[in-house]
Each structure stands twice: as C-alpha cells, then as structure tokens.
Design a protein around this motif. Structure first.
Motif, short mmCIF file in Angstrom:
data_model
loop_
_atom_site.label_atom_id
_atom_site.label_comp_id
_atom_site.label_asym_id
_atom_site.label_seq_id
_atom_site.Cartn_x
_atom_site.Cartn_y
_atom_site.Cartn_z
N SER A 224 -43.76 69.35 -47.62
CA SER A 224 -43.17 68.05 -47.31
C SER A 224 -44.24 66.99 -47.03
O SER A 224 -45.38 67.31 -46.67
N GLY A 225 -43.86 65.73 -47.20
CA GLY A 225 -44.77 64.64 -46.89
C GLY A 225 -45.13 64.56 -45.42
O GLY A 225 -46.23 64.16 -45.05
N GLY A 226 -44.20 64.97 -44.54
CA GLY A 226 -44.49 64.97 -43.12
C GLY A 226 -45.59 65.96 -42.77
O GLY A 226 -46.42 65.70 -41.88
N ALA A 227 -45.62 67.11 -43.45
CA ALA A 227 -46.68 68.08 -43.21
C ALA A 227 -48.04 67.53 -43.64
O ALA A 227 -49.05 67.72 -42.97
N ALA A 228 -48.06 66.82 -44.78
CA ALA A 228 -49.31 66.20 -45.22
C ALA A 228 -49.78 65.15 -44.23
O ALA A 228 -50.97 65.05 -43.91
#
Length: 317
Positions: A224-228
């Motif tokens: 996910s983008g949040g993890a990045a």
C-alpha cells in the motif's frame, strides 16, 4: 554489488530466452526505466544540496554546513531535503509527494517541540570537536577560483553521500523483484504492511535515495501507499549515529521519546493515507517518457560514481 547484479541479469537474459527466464528481461527493462526516471531528479537534488551547503557556509562562516544546528538540523534535512522531495515526485507522483510533505512538516514541528523542550537547561554555548566555539571564525574574502573549488568539493561530498545510497536502493530493488517473483517473500495484507515496513525502517537505515527504488518495486507487487509513506518517514530518521547524538545532547530518555514519536507518527501517517486516500497514485514513473535528459543524467551519475571509486576506493564508500 549493483553492477554485479546487473551483469548476472544481463547474462541470464542472453543465455536463456524461454518462458522460464522471460521475467528477467522484463525486470531488466523495469529497473532501467526506474533508474532513468530517478536520475534527473537525483542529479538536480545533488546540485541544489551542494549550492545550499555552499550558501550556508558563506553566510555562516563559523559553522560547518554538515554539523551546524546539532541533531535538529540533520533531522530536518532528512525530512525535507531536496532528495526527499524530488525523488517521490518523479517516482510516485504529485499526490503522494504532497502527502509526504504534509506528514514531514507535521513531524518536523513535533520533533522541534520535543527537542526544544529538552533543550531547556542546556548550556547556551556549544563547542565543536576541535574546541572552537560556533561563530568564532572570522569572515574572510574568497576569490572566484576558491569558490569554484569549494563548490566542486561540496558537490562531490553530496554525490559521495547520495550515489552509493541510490546504488544500494537499486540493488535492494533487484533483490525484492527476485524474491517476489516466485513468491518466496509473500506480500503482507493491507494495513499490516504499514507496521511491517515501519519495523524494517527501525532496523535498517534507509535514506530516501535508497528506499525509493525498493518501494517502487514493492508498490507494483501490491504494497500500500501508506506503507511506503511510513518507511520514507522512519528510514531516514532512525539510525544509530543520530540516536547516539540525541542521547549525548539531550539524554537517553529524550532519545527514546524521539524514536517512539517517529515510529508512532509513521504508523499513524501510513494508516491515515490508506484510509483517506486509498487510491493514491504511486506509480507515476511507469508512464513517464524517458528522453535524452534522463539518459544523460544517468550517464553523468555513473561517471560521478566511478570518479568517487577512483578517488576514494570502494572500501571508503
């Protein structure tokens, strides 16, 4: 390591052309496109960083650009440096870059408040390692030639710090692609990947230049983008040398508070991005057209890196 990995991939592609090894050729093209997308922004970031260091040194002649301001300046530089802004823009897109800048500004404010609160009661004058107080050096006239030499030294210092990090990021991207291709490394489910990448950032120091190539591959595989976003917050801010400096200046208790603040904020920012912007665009580099500027920038980065190897040697880097 990166050149060796690239050579192995190239030889494997040339030796095997059946369906079993066809993914190696696609990986080779993908990594080349990623390097070409990053090269102009990375080169621009190097130039801007060198110019800023030169300007800071001329305005504050008694301070070294790399050491002034204590841990706070090092933290702010990692959060809002040119590499940390330009690379996410060209690789992930403006939407992700905007989210990262907002998160970085909020976190920078919280860290400044934490360190300023800890700064109460400390001596007002701090000395450098050589025993000279900050600001004691007199302002001297500098010729144009001396400015040119100083500018080149500042540029090489920035390249020496950033180019190996970017090469390391490409090597990690190769490793991630190999592990994820045959599912040797399973992709964690949504929301849990935020916590896992924060844990990775706490264990391994990853600057923006080294984390972004690996994250580009992970995002393609479903992270996910949040993890990045969480890894880009934690990676550049948690490493032993910085924690040791904070502990020496402010005490171990505030160093622990700093680590907890950064890790907790990274998890909250990652989960918040996944909740509020679940469809955040994070693969802008895949649709970008790479022209002469990208190839020229990549060649120049390779030449600068080879010049560093000849000047300092591989062990020094």
């Amino acid at each position: 390591n990166v050149l060796g990995a690239g050579l192995v991939v190239f030889l494997a592609v040339q030796h095997e052309h059946d369906a079993q090894w066809g993914w190696l050729e696609s990986m080779e093209h993908m990594l080349l496109d990623l390097a070409l997308a990053c090269a102009p922004a990375l080169l621009l970031a190097f130039g801007l960083s060198a110019g800023f260091r030169l300007l800071w040194g001329s305005l504050r002649p008694g301070r070294a650009a790399s050491a002034s301001g204590g841990p706070a300046r090092e933290i702010i530089s990692a959060l809002l440096g040119f590499e940390a802004v330009l690379l996410p823009l060209v690789v992930f897109g403006s939407e992700f870059m905007l989210a990262r800048i907002v998160a970085a500004l909020v976190l920078a404010l919280l860290i400044v408040l934490l360190l300023r609160r800890a700064d109460v009661g400390l001596p007002a004058v701090h000395k450098r390692a050589d025993g000279v107080e900050w600001g004691d050096s007199p302002r001297e006239r500098t010729s144009i030639g001396a400015y040119g030499v100083t500018s080149l030294k500042q540029l090489m210092a920035v390249v020496e710090r950033g180019t190996p990090d970017f090469a390391l990021g490409l090597f990690i991207a190769v490793l991630m692609q190999i592990l994820l291709h045959d599912r040797s490394l399973p992709v964690p489910p949504a929301q849990l990947d935020v916590v896992l990448l924060v844990a990775v950032g706490l264990l391994c120091r990853l600057s923006a230049a080294s984390a972004i190539p690996a994250l580009a591959i992970l995002l393609i595989e479903g992270v996910s983008g949040g993890a990045a976003l969480a890894l880009l917050i934690v990676g550049p801010l948690i490493y032993p040398r910085l924690i040791r400096r904070i502990a020496e200046r402010y005490g171990r208790a505030h160093a622990l508070r700093y680590v907890l603040l950064v890790a907790g904020f990274a998890v909250a920012a990652g989960l918040g991005l996944n909740f509020w912007v679940p469809d955040c665009q994070t693969q802008a580099w895949m649709s970008a057209e790479q022209g002469l500027m990208a190839y020229s920038s990549l060649c120049l980065l390779v030449l600068l890196f080879l010049a560093l190897l000849l000047r300092r040697g591989a062990r020094a880097l």
